[in-house]
Design an enzyme around this catalytic site. Structure first.
Site, PDB file in Angstrom:
ATOM      1  N   ALA A  87       0.881  -1.169   0.000  1.00  0.00           N
ATOM      2  CA  ALA A  87       0.000   0.000   0.000  1.00  0.00           C
ATOM      3  C   ALA A  87       0.916   1.216   0.000  1.00  0.00           C
ATOM      4  O   ALA A  87       1.721   1.399   0.908  1.00  0.00           O
ATOM      5  CB  ALA A  87      -0.892  -0.013   1.238  1.00  0.00           C
ATOM      6  N   SER A  88       0.819   2.034  -1.029  1.00  0.00           N
ATOM      7  CA  SER A  88       1.742   3.161  -1.188  1.00  0.00           C
ATOM      8  C   SER A  88       1.608   4.159  -0.046  1.00  0.00           C
ATOM      9  O   SER A  88       0.585   4.217   0.646  1.00  0.00           O
ATOM     10  CB  SER A  88       1.476   3.873  -2.515  1.00  0.00           C
ATOM     11  OG  SER A  88       1.627   2.995  -3.596  1.00  0.00           O
TER      12      SER A  88
END
Length: 392
Positions: free
Chosen positions: A99-100
């Site tokens: 998840a950025s």
């Protein structure tokens, strides 16, 4: 949820919102702030994820408070290792999905410039959080289609999105092919970096639509590319100096330089260069980005303490197919005259040196001055400042 847990969650979300505003240099727009509160990040993270280069685990069942704190740091959350496969006893775990960092998520969402009523194709569903934010912002079912190559990740994201009541269509497939049944789209956004823009994305985007993708060159994974699609089947736009993402699985190159390219019996040619390897493979991202655009399929890796007499540091350079390579050595003393060994049909260090010389001669342009035009069928042309000013 207890009152204490609700308070901790609210505090963590407010702290992250402040960090995002600091990164952007301004408060998040009201539309995206509303989506942020409606689609909490922690609801899209697994019970156990990893953080940092060392892939340190964070487990909600063991340390719930630490897990919540980590969920709202402005850092990537590594949600999958080794493509979901068990690592061997001697293997080093490597991130294959994450998840950025929230700041880059919202930077990209604002760059995407979505409007009410538009339809969006997302490539790389991951946890589903990005798709959920888009769906919340656009409202109504059927506005967002997301493609994920990994079946397990797709299944998990689809379940989270259903639970949140967000009408996102999650498709398991190769994101490079887009999703033709849902075309045309007003916006296409990728959450993985690409080394070339798949022409299917352009074909599936309506004229005037926007494609936004992280960019990767084998030399340097850096930059965001924002293209506008024209009615003649071409797309053109500029790079922006932000971020580094995992490479789309179909664009990976499994290369570890000296292990993979140097073979017994190969006799390299020796020479000397005055170009410091740190100038082209150091901390100057503008230089590295420009070199990457110019040399194309050339990769590099540093080898500290290479256990070679008289060599303090070495940078390996090679084509991604491993047929041509170079080693540039630093003896730990002088600042000029680095020793070069090159092998193969291409003199890859000479190519790198020529690219750097062009960049310096052009005034050392920053990332944001470069652009890309993708023609019908996928042919690409890199330019500086203006599409008419093609880069050699």
């Amino acid at each position: 949820m207890t009152q204490n847990e609700a308070t901790q969650q609210n505090t963590a979300m407010r702290a992250l919102l402040h960090m995002v505003a600091q990164d952007l240099g301004r408060p998040l727009s009201s539309e995206w702030e509303k989506a942020y509160w409606a689609v909490p990040r922690h609801r899209f993270l697994p019970e156990r994820f990893h953080q940092g280069p060392e892939c340190v685990p964070v487990d909600r069942r063991e340390e719930p408070a630490e897990w919540l704190r980590a969920a709202y740091e402005d850092e990537p959350a590594i949600t999958q290792l080794n493509d979901g496969e068990e690592a061997g006893e001697d293997d080093t775990p490597w991130p294959s999905s994450s998840a950025s960092a929230p700041s880059i998520v919202f930077r990209m969402l604002e760059l995407l410039d979505v409007r009410d009523g538009q339809r969006v194709l997302e490539v790389g569903t991951g946890t589903g959080w990005n798709a959920g934010l888009l769906a919340q912002r656009l409202g109504g079912s059927g506005r967002v289609t997301s493609v994920e190559v990994d079946p397990a990740l797709a299944e998990g994201a689809a379940a989270r999105l259903r639970e949140a009541g967000l009408g996102v269509q999650v498709v398991t497939g190769d994101g490079a092919e887009g999703y033709a049944p849902g075309a045309p789209y007003d916006r296409v956004v990728a959450t993985c970096s690409v080394r070339q823009v798949p022409y299917a994305w352009i074909e599936q985007t309506a004229p005037g639509g926007v494609i936004l993708t992280p960019w990767d060159a084998p030399w340097c994974c850096y930059g965001l590319l924002r293209l506008t699609v024209e009615g003649d089947g071409t797309a053109s736009g500029r790079f922006a100096p932000h971020s580094a993402f995992m490479v789309m699985r179909g664009h990976r190159a499994d290369l570890r330089i000296f292990r993979d390219v140097v073979r017994e019996g190969q006799v390299p040619e020796g020479s000397v260069t005055e170009l410091s390897p740190w100038a082209v493979a150091g901390n100057d991202l503008d230089a590295r980005f420009a070199v990457g655009l110019l040399v194309g399929d050339v990769w590099h890796a540093w080898q500290e303490d290479p256990d070679v007499e008289g060599v303090a540091a070495r940078v390996w350079v090679a084509t991604v197919d491993g047929t041509s390579w170079a080693a540039v050595d630093f003896d730990g003393e002088g600042e000029r005259d680095f020793v070069v060994h090159q092998y193969g049909s291409r003199r890859v260090w000479d190519e790198v040196a020529a690219a750097y010389a062009w960049w310096r001669g052009a005034g050392s342009p920053e990332v944001g001055r470069f652009g890309l035009t993708v023609g019908a069928g996928g042919a690409r042309r890199v330019w500086l400042d203006d599409p008419a000013n093609a880069v050699p």
